[in-house]
Motif scaffolding. Sequence first.
Motif, PDB file in Angstrom:
ATOM      1  N   LEU A   1       0.835  -1.194   0.000  1.00  0.00           N
ATOM      2  CA  LEU A   1       0.000   0.000   0.000  1.00  0.00           C
ATOM      3  C   LEU A   1       0.876   1.252   0.000  1.00  0.00           C
ATOM      4  CD1 LEU A   1      -2.759  -0.896   2.629  1.00  0.00           C
ATOM      5  CD2 LEU A   1      -3.096  -0.578   0.167  1.00  0.00           C
ATOM      6  N   VAL A   2       0.556   2.182  -0.892  1.00  0.00           N
ATOM      7  CA  VAL A   2       1.206   3.487  -0.946  1.00  0.00           C
ATOM      8  C   VAL A   2       0.131   4.523  -0.650  1.00  0.00           C
ATOM      9  CG1 VAL A   2       2.543   5.106  -2.337  1.00  0.00           C
ATOM     10  CG2 VAL A   2       2.896   2.640  -2.615  1.00  0.00           C
ATOM     11  N   LEU A   3       0.369   5.355   0.358  1.00  0.00           N
ATOM     12  CA  LEU A   3      -0.647   6.280   0.852  1.00  0.00           C
ATOM     13  C   LEU A   3      -0.719   7.528  -0.014  1.00  0.00           C
ATOM     14  CD1 LEU A   3      -2.465   6.421   3.522  1.00  0.00           C
ATOM     15  CD2 LEU A   3      -0.838   8.195   4.220  1.00  0.00           C
ATOM     16  N   GLY A   4      -1.938   7.918  -0.395  1.00  0.00           N
ATOM     17  CA  GLY A   4      -2.118   9.113  -1.221  1.00  0.00           C
ATOM     18  C   GLY A   4      -2.385  10.360  -0.408  1.00  0.00           C
ATOM     19  N   VAL A   5      -1.821  11.480  -0.859  1.00  0.00           N
ATOM     20  CA  VAL A   5      -2.107  12.782  -0.245  1.00  0.00           C
ATOM     21  C   VAL A   5      -2.463  13.768  -1.350  1.00  0.00           C
ATOM     22  CG1 VAL A   5      -0.646  12.390   1.780  1.00  0.00           C
ATOM     23  CG2 VAL A   5       0.320  13.478  -0.252  1.00  0.00           C
ATOM     24  N   PRO A   6      -3.393  14.686  -1.076  1.00  0.00           N
ATOM     25  CA  PRO A   6      -3.795  15.655  -2.103  1.00  0.00           C
ATOM     26  C   PRO A   6      -2.969  16.930  -2.014  1.00  0.00           C
ATOM     27  CG  PRO A   6      -5.313  15.776  -0.257  1.00  0.00           C
ATOM     28  CD  PRO A   6      -4.279  14.729   0.100  1.00  0.00           C
ATOM     29  N   PHE A   7      -2.538  17.417  -3.167  1.00  0.00           N
ATOM     30  CA  PHE A   7      -1.853  18.706  -3.237  1.00  0.00           C
ATOM     31  C   PHE A   7      -2.833  19.810  -3.655  1.00  0.00           C
ATOM     32  CE2 PHE A   7       2.959  17.663  -3.799  1.00  0.00           C
ATOM     33  CZ  PHE A   7       2.925  16.902  -2.643  1.00  0.00           C
ATOM     34  N   TYR A   8      -4.120  19.580  -3.473  1.00  0.00           N
ATOM     35  CA  TYR A   8      -5.171  20.507  -3.889  1.00  0.00           C
ATOM     36  C   TYR A   8      -6.227  20.582  -2.794  1.00  0.00           C
ATOM     37  CZ  TYR A   8      -7.644  16.166  -4.693  1.00  0.00           C
ATOM     38  OH  TYR A   8      -8.219  14.940  -4.501  1.00  0.00           O
ATOM     39  N   GLY A   9      -7.074  21.602  -2.854  1.00  0.00           N
ATOM     40  CA  GLY A   9      -8.148  21.749  -1.894  1.00  0.00           C
ATOM     41  C   GLY A   9      -9.515  21.561  -2.524  1.00  0.00           C
ATOM     42  N   ARG A  10     -10.533  21.547  -1.667  1.00  0.00           N
ATOM     43  CA  ARG A  10     -11.923  21.467  -2.123  1.00  0.00           C
ATOM     44  C   ARG A  10     -12.749  22.496  -1.366  1.00  0.00           C
ATOM     45  NH1 ARG A  10     -13.647  17.755  -5.550  1.00  0.00           N
ATOM     46  NH2 ARG A  10     -12.303  15.992  -6.087  1.00  0.00           N
ATOM     47  N   GLY A  11     -13.653  23.158  -2.089  1.00  0.00           N
ATOM     48  CA  GLY A  11     -14.396  24.251  -1.502  1.00  0.00           C
ATOM     49  C   GLY A  11     -15.897  24.053  -1.501  1.00  0.00           C
ATOM     50  N   PHE A  12     -16.556  24.635  -0.492  1.00  0.00           N
ATOM     51  CA  PHE A  12     -18.011  24.554  -0.335  1.00  0.00           C
ATOM     52  C   PHE A  12     -18.551  25.934   0.023  1.00  0.00           C
ATOM     53  CE2 PHE A  12     -16.140  20.510   0.830  1.00  0.00           C
ATOM     54  CZ  PHE A  12     -16.956  19.552   0.244  1.00  0.00           C
ATOM     55  N   GLN A  13     -19.588  26.361  -0.692  1.00  0.00           N
ATOM     56  CA  GLN A  13     -20.320  27.588  -0.361  1.00  0.00           C
ATOM     57  C   GLN A  13     -21.407  27.181   0.627  1.00  0.00           C
ATOM     58  OE1 GLN A  13     -19.991  30.822  -2.206  1.00  0.00           O
ATOM     59  NE2 GLN A  13     -21.090  31.583  -0.416  1.00  0.00           N
ATOM     60  N   VAL A  14     -21.165  27.406   1.919  1.00  0.00           N
ATOM     61  CA  VAL A  14     -22.077  26.907   2.944  1.00  0.00           C
ATOM     62  C   VAL A  14     -23.250  27.867   3.135  1.00  0.00           C
ATOM     63  CG1 VAL A  14     -20.295  25.604   4.131  1.00  0.00           C
ATOM     64  CG2 VAL A  14     -20.732  27.965   4.817  1.00  0.00           C
ATOM     65  N   ARG A  15     -24.307  27.354   3.714  1.00  0.00           N
ATOM     66  CA  ARG A  15     -25.499  28.163   3.957  1.00  0.00           C
ATOM     67  C   ARG A  15     -25.357  29.019   5.207  1.00  0.00           C
ATOM     68  NH1 ARG A  15     -29.725  23.194   2.751  1.00  0.00           N
ATOM     69  NH2 ARG A  15     -29.339  23.085   0.499  1.00  0.00           N
ATOM     70  N   GLN A  16     -24.540  28.535   6.152  1.00  0.00           N
ATOM     71  CA  GLN A  16     -24.299  29.288   7.374  1.00  0.00           C
ATOM     72  C   GLN A  16     -22.979  28.830   7.980  1.00  0.00           C
ATOM     73  OE1 GLN A  16     -27.672  28.326   9.803  1.00  0.00           O
ATOM     74  NE2 GLN A  16     -26.937  26.275  10.285  1.00  0.00           N
ATOM     75  N   ALA A  17     -22.449  29.652   8.874  1.00  0.00           N
ATOM     76  CA  ALA A  17     -21.169  29.308   9.487  1.00  0.00           C
ATOM     77  C   ALA A  17     -21.308  28.154  10.467  1.00  0.00           C
ATOM     78  CB  ALA A  17     -20.590  30.527  10.208  1.00  0.00           C
ATOM     79  N   GLY A  18     -22.453  28.076  11.168  1.00  0.00           N
ATOM     80  CA  GLY A  18     -22.607  27.056  12.188  1.00  0.00           C
ATOM     81  C   GLY A  18     -21.718  27.356  13.382  1.00  0.00           C
ATOM     82  N   GLN A  19     -21.466  26.339  14.185  1.00  0.00           N
ATOM     83  CA  GLN A  19     -20.677  26.517  15.398  1.00  0.00           C
ATOM     84  C   GLN A  19     -19.175  26.373  15.158  1.00  0.00           C
ATOM     85  OE1 GLN A  19     -22.237  23.715  18.262  1.00  0.00           O
ATOM     86  NE2 GLN A  19     -24.107  24.921  18.597  1.00  0.00           N
ATOM     87  N   ASP A  20     -18.789  25.946  13.954  1.00  0.00           N
ATOM     88  CA  ASP A  20     -17.374  25.648  13.748  1.00  0.00           C
ATOM     89  C   ASP A  20     -16.886  26.159  12.405  1.00  0.00           C
ATOM     90  OD1 ASP A  20     -14.931  24.751  14.569  1.00  0.00           O
ATOM     91  OD2 ASP A  20     -15.452  22.624  14.608  1.00  0.00           O
ATOM     92  N   ASN A  21     -17.210  27.420  12.089  1.00  0.00           N
ATOM     93  CA  ASN A  21     -16.657  28.085  10.912  1.00  0.00           C
ATOM     94  C   ASN A  21     -16.852  27.291   9.621  1.00  0.00           C
ATOM     95  OD1 ASN A  21     -15.250  30.472  12.264  1.00  0.00           O
ATOM     96  ND2 ASN A  21     -14.411  28.724  13.406  1.00  0.00           N
ATOM     97  N   GLY A  22     -18.092  26.880   9.396  1.00  0.00           N
ATOM     98  CA  GLY A  22     -18.475  26.230   8.159  1.00  0.00           C
ATOM     99  C   GLY A  22     -18.337  24.724   8.141  1.00  0.00           C
ATOM    100  N   LEU A  23     -17.584  24.165   9.063  1.00  0.00           N
ATOM    101  CA  LEU A  23     -17.348  22.717   9.062  1.00  0.00           C
ATOM    102  C   LEU A  23     -18.645  21.957   9.344  1.00  0.00           C
ATOM    103  CD1 LEU A  23     -15.340  20.351   8.932  1.00  0.00           C
ATOM    104  CD2 LEU A  23     -14.949  20.680  11.396  1.00  0.00           C
ATOM    105  N   TYR A  24     -18.918  20.940   8.523  1.00  0.00           N
ATOM    106  CA  TYR A  24     -20.074  20.050   8.627  1.00  0.00           C
ATOM    107  C   TYR A  24     -21.399  20.792   8.454  1.00  0.00           C
ATOM    108  CZ  TYR A  24     -16.546  16.834  10.402  1.00  0.00           C
ATOM    109  OH  TYR A  24     -15.425  16.056  10.541  1.00  0.00           O
TER     110      TYR A  24
END
Length: 401
Positions: A285-308
Amino acid sequence: MSRFRRSAALAAASLILTATVTGTGEAATPASPPPVSGPVIGAYYAGGNSAEYPVARIPADTITHLFYAFSTIEQGKCVVQPGAAADFAALAELKREHPKLRTLISIGGWGAGGFSDAALTTESRRQLASSCIDLFFGQYRGSFDGIDLDWEFPVYGGPSEITDRPADRRNMTLLSQEFRGQLDRLGRQCDARFLLTAALPAGRLQTDGPYDPAKSFDLRALGRVLDFVNLMTYDMGTGFSTVATFNAPLREVAQDPLGQPMRRWNNVLGAVEYYRQHGVPADRLVLGVPFYGRGFQVRQAGQDNGLYQPYERTFDVGGWRNIQALLKDPAWQQHWHPVARSPWLYNAAERRFASFENPESIGIRARTAERNGLLGAFMWELSQDDAEHSLLTAMSAPFRG
């Protein structure tokens, strides 16, 4: 001899490849390959970026294995994009300058069709494998040391326009065995050792919803056929997710609303454990890591700055160089999760959440891979790093002594 003409030895080997079958008409099951002497420090290189990031810039003193993306399948045979020949010539030159570098042609990728039909019968599998070998070890002899299969995905989970079948799972194994047998016979003819690898998924949400890699791939069988597996331990939080989440969380996070059993496996350590439970040894097994990000336009910040948080749409974050620009922008605030061991950015004014990895988080993943006996680490994709190779340096450090 011109690299555009295959040698007599290769031509003779090709005849042997198409002739050697068992009495049942099926290619003989090849023996398991010997373990690769590690570590593997792997890099995918997107050929379409060669004008911006030429082959000559590849840090061949750091990486051990380079995966050129992509060749695709048309009418059951391997084909390459216009302009790829120049890249292949440059790869051959790079290999002459760095003889320890191993290079593989990666076949497929997200959105690439043709696999299901090409893997369907004994003859179609033989035709695909022989066409790839003739092309990459005949016409482009000297450019490659192996083949990397990137079928996304057998049976289900890939793009809706891509043909898939229930028989794909078994046929992926048979196709891999066909490639293994032909590469091994070619190697005996040429006194060389050719590699066969595959990029296999970890993300538990795909186009058809909940996704299980073991329903697409016979993982135990592939673990015996392939030299190693590039485990795509990223794309765990994408446009298929219901909330803004991490692209590559290290561990399961209790607050993640993803249901069980998916949440248990939809993280880096969970994916590794799943593959090991299904018969793929850690040292393949060779472990993969991403050199890029992914973005979400959230509906609200929630309790943890957009997470979940639920989101309205996704957006392209880009690679590490783009993310560095966001890190300098005061509108974007950086946060860190102690369990996922990943950072994220949140833009409160625009309600934008961006998951990404930085040198610290990638270093954590690479050290985890090394401590757990994995063969190495790889990334998608090389040109997304900065000019100083900050992410590659962090990824490779634990494996370079």
